[in-house]
Design an enzyme around this catalytic site. Sequence first.
Site, PDB file in Angstrom:
ATOM      1  N   SER A 124       0.835  -1.206   0.000  1.00  0.00           N
ATOM      2  CA  SER A 124       0.000   0.000   0.000  1.00  0.00           C
ATOM      3  C   SER A 124       0.866   1.251   0.000  1.00  0.00           C
ATOM      4  O   SER A 124       1.956   1.272   0.584  1.00  0.00           O
ATOM      5  CB  SER A 124      -0.871  -0.031   1.257  1.00  0.00           C
ATOM      6  OG  SER A 124      -1.480   1.205   1.471  1.00  0.00           O
ATOM      7  N   TYR A 149      -2.001  -1.407  11.000  1.00  0.00           N
ATOM      8  CA  TYR A 149      -2.267  -1.909   9.652  1.00  0.00           C
ATOM      9  C   TYR A 149      -1.133  -1.512   8.704  1.00  0.00           C
ATOM     10  O   TYR A 149      -0.573  -2.357   7.996  1.00  0.00           O
ATOM     11  CB  TYR A 149      -3.606  -1.367   9.108  1.00  0.00           C
ATOM     12  CG  TYR A 149      -3.737  -1.593   7.617  1.00  0.00           C
ATOM     13  CD1 TYR A 149      -4.012  -2.859   7.117  1.00  0.00           C
ATOM     14  CD2 TYR A 149      -3.512  -0.557   6.707  1.00  0.00           C
ATOM     15  CE1 TYR A 149      -4.072  -3.078   5.744  1.00  0.00           C
ATOM     16  CE2 TYR A 149      -3.578  -0.771   5.340  1.00  0.00           C
ATOM     17  CZ  TYR A 149      -3.863  -2.030   4.859  1.00  0.00           C
ATOM     18  OH  TYR A 149      -3.915  -2.262   3.506  1.00  0.00           O
ATOM     19  N   LYS A 153       2.075  -3.754   6.464  1.00  0.00           N
ATOM     20  CA  LYS A 153       2.503  -3.695   5.057  1.00  0.00           C
ATOM     21  C   LYS A 153       4.019  -3.458   4.984  1.00  0.00           C
ATOM     22  O   LYS A 153       4.713  -4.073   4.179  1.00  0.00           O
ATOM     23  CB  LYS A 153       1.738  -2.588   4.315  1.00  0.00           C
ATOM     24  CG  LYS A 153       0.252  -2.877   4.180  1.00  0.00           C
ATOM     25  CD  LYS A 153      -0.019  -4.175   3.436  1.00  0.00           C
ATOM     26  CE  LYS A 153      -1.466  -4.569   3.418  1.00  0.00           C
ATOM     27  NZ  LYS A 153      -1.711  -5.922   2.918  1.00  0.00           N
TER      28      LYS A 153
HETATM   29  P1  NAD Z   1     -11.047  -7.314   1.237  1.00  0.00           P
HETATM   30  O1  NAD Z   1     -11.263  -7.313   2.703  1.00  0.00           O
HETATM   31  O2  NAD Z   1     -12.192  -7.024   0.351  1.00  0.00           O
HETATM   32  O3  NAD Z   1     -10.418  -8.718   0.790  1.00  0.00           O
HETATM   33  C1  NAD Z   1      -9.593  -9.482   1.610  1.00  0.00           C
HETATM   34  C2  NAD Z   1     -10.138 -10.896   1.631  1.00  0.00           C
HETATM   35  O4  NAD Z   1      -9.281 -11.716   2.441  1.00  0.00           O
HETATM   36  C3  NAD Z   1     -11.532 -11.011   2.220  1.00  0.00           C
HETATM   37  O5  NAD Z   1     -12.339 -11.742   1.325  1.00  0.00           O
HETATM   38  C4  NAD Z   1     -11.334 -11.762   3.529  1.00  0.00           C
HETATM   39  O6  NAD Z   1     -12.447 -12.574   3.844  1.00  0.00           O
HETATM   40  C5  NAD Z   1     -10.071 -12.558   3.248  1.00  0.00           C
HETATM   41  N1  NAD Z   1      -9.255 -12.877   4.440  1.00  0.00           N
HETATM   42  C6  NAD Z   1      -8.788 -12.015   5.384  1.00  0.00           C
HETATM   43  N2  NAD Z   1      -8.063 -12.674   6.295  1.00  0.00           N
HETATM   44  C7  NAD Z   1      -8.041 -13.991   5.907  1.00  0.00           C
HETATM   45  C8  NAD Z   1      -7.463 -15.162   6.448  1.00  0.00           C
HETATM   46  N3  NAD Z   1      -6.757 -15.140   7.564  1.00  0.00           N
HETATM   47  N4  NAD Z   1      -7.644 -16.336   5.808  1.00  0.00           N
HETATM   48  C9  NAD Z   1      -8.370 -16.382   4.659  1.00  0.00           C
HETATM   49  N5  NAD Z   1      -8.959 -15.303   4.110  1.00  0.00           N
HETATM   50  C10 NAD Z   1      -8.790 -14.123   4.726  1.00  0.00           C
HETATM   51  O7  NAD Z   1      -9.832  -6.302   0.952  1.00  0.00           O
HETATM   52  P2  NAD Z   1      -9.324  -5.694  -0.409  1.00  0.00           P
HETATM   53  O8  NAD Z   1      -9.727  -4.260  -0.467  1.00  0.00           O
HETATM   54  O9  NAD Z   1      -9.666  -6.586  -1.544  1.00  0.00           O
HETATM   55  O10 NAD Z   1      -7.766  -5.709  -0.158  1.00  0.00           O
HETATM   56  C11 NAD Z   1      -6.947  -6.759  -0.605  1.00  0.00           C
HETATM   57  C12 NAD Z   1      -5.527  -6.511  -0.174  1.00  0.00           C
HETATM   58  O11 NAD Z   1      -5.085  -5.257  -0.680  1.00  0.00           O
HETATM   59  C13 NAD Z   1      -5.314  -6.437   1.341  1.00  0.00           C
HETATM   60  O12 NAD Z   1      -4.081  -7.040   1.645  1.00  0.00           O
HETATM   61  C14 NAD Z   1      -5.272  -4.944   1.616  1.00  0.00           C
HETATM   62  O13 NAD Z   1      -4.521  -4.653   2.758  1.00  0.00           O
HETATM   63  C15 NAD Z   1      -4.569  -4.449   0.367  1.00  0.00           C
HETATM   64  N6  NAD Z   1      -4.838  -3.045   0.049  1.00  0.00           N
HETATM   65  C16 NAD Z   1      -6.133  -2.628  -0.070  1.00  0.00           C
HETATM   66  C17 NAD Z   1      -6.400  -1.289  -0.346  1.00  0.00           C
HETATM   67  C18 NAD Z   1      -7.813  -0.781  -0.433  1.00  0.00           C
HETATM   68  O14 NAD Z   1      -8.021   0.427  -0.300  1.00  0.00           O
HETATM   69  N7  NAD Z   1      -8.811  -1.628  -0.669  1.00  0.00           N
HETATM   70  C19 NAD Z   1      -5.338  -0.400  -0.523  1.00  0.00           C
HETATM   71  C20 NAD Z   1      -4.028  -0.868  -0.412  1.00  0.00           C
HETATM   72  C21 NAD Z   1      -3.788  -2.198  -0.121  1.00  0.00           C
HETATM   73  C1  WQD Z   2      -9.882   9.379   0.866  1.00  0.00           C
HETATM   74  C2  WQD Z   2     -10.157  10.857   1.050  1.00  0.00           C
HETATM   75  C3  WQD Z   2     -10.535  11.530   3.323  1.00  0.00           C
HETATM   76  C4  WQD Z   2     -14.307   9.413   3.882  1.00  0.00           C
HETATM   77  C5  WQD Z   2      -7.240   4.651   3.482  1.00  0.00           C
HETATM   78  C6  WQD Z   2      -6.214   3.911   4.326  1.00  0.00           C
HETATM   79  C7  WQD Z   2      -5.051   3.474   3.521  1.00  0.00           C
HETATM   80  C8  WQD Z   2      -5.583   2.697   2.359  1.00  0.00           C
HETATM   81  C9  WQD Z   2      -6.645   3.326   1.573  1.00  0.00           C
HETATM   82  C10 WQD Z   2      -4.921   0.423   2.385  1.00  0.00           C
HETATM   83  C11 WQD Z   2      -9.454  11.457   2.262  1.00  0.00           C
HETATM   84  C12 WQD Z   2     -11.766  11.754   2.478  1.00  0.00           C
HETATM   85  C13 WQD Z   2     -13.138   9.921   3.328  1.00  0.00           C
HETATM   86  C14 WQD Z   2     -15.348  10.311   4.207  1.00  0.00           C
HETATM   87  C15 WQD Z   2     -14.015  12.128   3.361  1.00  0.00           C
HETATM   88  N1  WQD Z   2      -5.563   1.423   2.175  1.00  0.00           N
HETATM   89  N2  WQD Z   2     -13.005  11.247   3.075  1.00  0.00           N
HETATM   90  N3  WQD Z   2     -15.164  11.625   3.926  1.00  0.00           N
HETATM   91  O1  WQD Z   2      -7.411   8.041   3.598  1.00  0.00           O
HETATM   92  O2  WQD Z   2      -6.363   7.555   1.389  1.00  0.00           O
HETATM   93  O3  WQD Z   2      -6.612   5.757   2.949  1.00  0.00           O
HETATM   94  O4  WQD Z   2      -7.657   3.769   2.454  1.00  0.00           O
HETATM   95  O5  WQD Z   2      -3.814   0.139   2.397  1.00  0.00           O
HETATM   96  O6  WQD Z   2      -4.202   2.737   4.310  1.00  0.00           O
HETATM   97  O7  WQD Z   2      -5.768   4.772   5.352  1.00  0.00           O
HETATM   98  O8  WQD Z   2      -8.660   6.706   1.829  1.00  0.00           O
HETATM   99  O9  WQD Z   2     -11.014   6.532   1.183  1.00  0.00           O
HETATM  100  O10 WQD Z   2     -10.436   6.793   3.633  1.00  0.00           O
HETATM  101  O11 WQD Z   2     -10.141   8.719   2.095  1.00  0.00           O
HETATM  102  O12 WQD Z   2     -13.904  13.327   3.156  1.00  0.00           O
HETATM  103  O13 WQD Z   2     -16.409   9.933   4.735  1.00  0.00           O
HETATM  104  O14 WQD Z   2     -11.558  11.052   1.294  1.00  0.00           O
HETATM  105  O15 WQD Z   2     -10.347  12.584   4.230  1.00  0.00           O
HETATM  106  O16 WQD Z   2      -9.066  12.723   1.906  1.00  0.00           O
HETATM  107  P1  WQD Z   2      -7.241   7.105   2.491  1.00  0.00           P
HETATM  108  P2  WQD Z   2     -10.132   7.112   2.222  1.00  0.00           P
END
Ligand code: NAD
Ligand code: WQD
Length: 343
Positions: A124, A149, A153
């Site tokens: 991330s 969290y 990463k």
């Molecule tokens: P998500 O929660 O939709 O998907 C994760 C899946 O993993 C879920 O289906 C959950 O049931 C499964 N899971 C969690 N722990 C498990 C375990 N111990 N055993 C088996 N299954 C398990 O999340 P996502 O948004 O699809 O994110 C996927 C990956 O990307 C994650 O590693 C997350 O940290 C990373 N990521 C997400 C974002 C975002 O904003 N969505 C941003 C950056 C990184």
């Molecule tokens: C985006 C923008 C908020 C909600 C988070 C995690 C980060 C990551 C992605 C995983 C910001 C604004 C949001 C609301 C708002 N994932 N906002 N009203 O902050 O970039 O990051 O998700 O790795 O680790 O911290 O994403 O979607 O929460 O916010 O104004 O109700 O929207 O302030 O500027 P963010 P977000």
Amino acid sequence: MKILVTGGLGYIGSHTAVELINKGFEVVIVDNLSNSEIGALEGIEKITGTKPKFYEFDLLDFDQLDQLFQEEKIDGIIHFAASKAVGESVNKPSLYYRNNLQSLLNILDLMVKHEVSNFVFSSSCTVYGQPDVLPVTEQTPVQAALSPYGNTKQVGEEIIRDIVKAESGLKAIALRYFNPVGAHDSALIGELPLGVPQNLMPFITQTGVGMRAELSVFGDDYNTKDGTCIRDYIHVVDLAQAHIVALNRMMESKQKEDYEFFNVGTGTGSTVLEVIQSFEKMSGVKLNYKLVDRREGDIEKIYADTTFGNQELGWQSEKTLDDMTGSAWKWQQQLQEKALSKA
Ligand code: NAD
Ligand code: WQD
């Protein structure tokens, strides 16, 4: 080629499973459904015409995972499974460290044991914190994590780097996602936030459909063009495709190092108000929102420099912000129709 997709019924995993199947890979999914629903499997099948083999268990269960490795001859792994709620991780750090890091160790140990080479890791942009210089390149220094969290990463990347260094034959690529949003065009799969969404896009679409009374825009006094925060939003389908490019890079021995990491964003920053404007244009819905105080711990602005990824991976995002808000809206409407028909 058979690819194990952990967390493959989750948001990004399900979209990646679709892209993998479309490219001719055989997909095996493991998910414990802790943050997803079995309906995603049906969605993947409806889109692709293929139902991936699905194992429902927890990746913390080493023996069951070992069994899976024995049953399936896996060529590569894309590891999405993790807990991802930043706020929850502050209150339940041990849950986050255990789920995100122990599951990673289990997988890497079993890859070594069963001689599986190719590993893609969901990292991330959170590893960069608030960078001093924008846009963010892969050389931008990683900063002390702001949450457990985020730390999973950073530490996760270090664990992979060290194990790859120690184990010849193991190759890995970490992808540092910026802000994934949107849904598959079919609206058969998408994001399913549990409870009140913490992230912007699902909060917007739920407000648009009437599930939430109004969106709070956190802060309008930042040093940005309209005072609201800037993020690099990336369409989940573009992001899904980046995983396949990364996998192929390893399988075709094109890596420069056995462990590599790449930013995955569009290179364009959008403010919160620009996302709202795009949503209103694509949905035709006037969004009820108000400007409120800043959210604690928010980063003012961040967006990716995609040059390195574009050059090295030959990958580039294609979809626009309107594609993102439009597809997220279509997905939300479909969810709403389903909920109404059940009521
Ligand atoms: P998500 O929660 O939709 O998907 C994760 C899946 O993993 C879920 O289906 C959950 O049931 C499964 N899971 C969690 N722990 C498990 C375990 N111990 N055993 C088996 N299954 C398990 O999340 P996502 O948004 O699809 O994110 C996927 C990956 O990307 C994650 O590693 C997350 O940290 C990373 N990521 C997400 C974002 C975002 O904003 N969505 C941003 C950056 C990184
Ligand atoms: C985006 C923008 C908020 C909600 C988070 C995690 C980060 C990551 C992605 C995983 C910001 C604004 C949001 C609301 C708002 N994932 N906002 N009203 O902050 O970039 O990051 O998700 O790795 O680790 O911290 O994403 O979607 O929460 O916010 O104004 O109700 O929207 O302030 O500027 P963010 P977000």
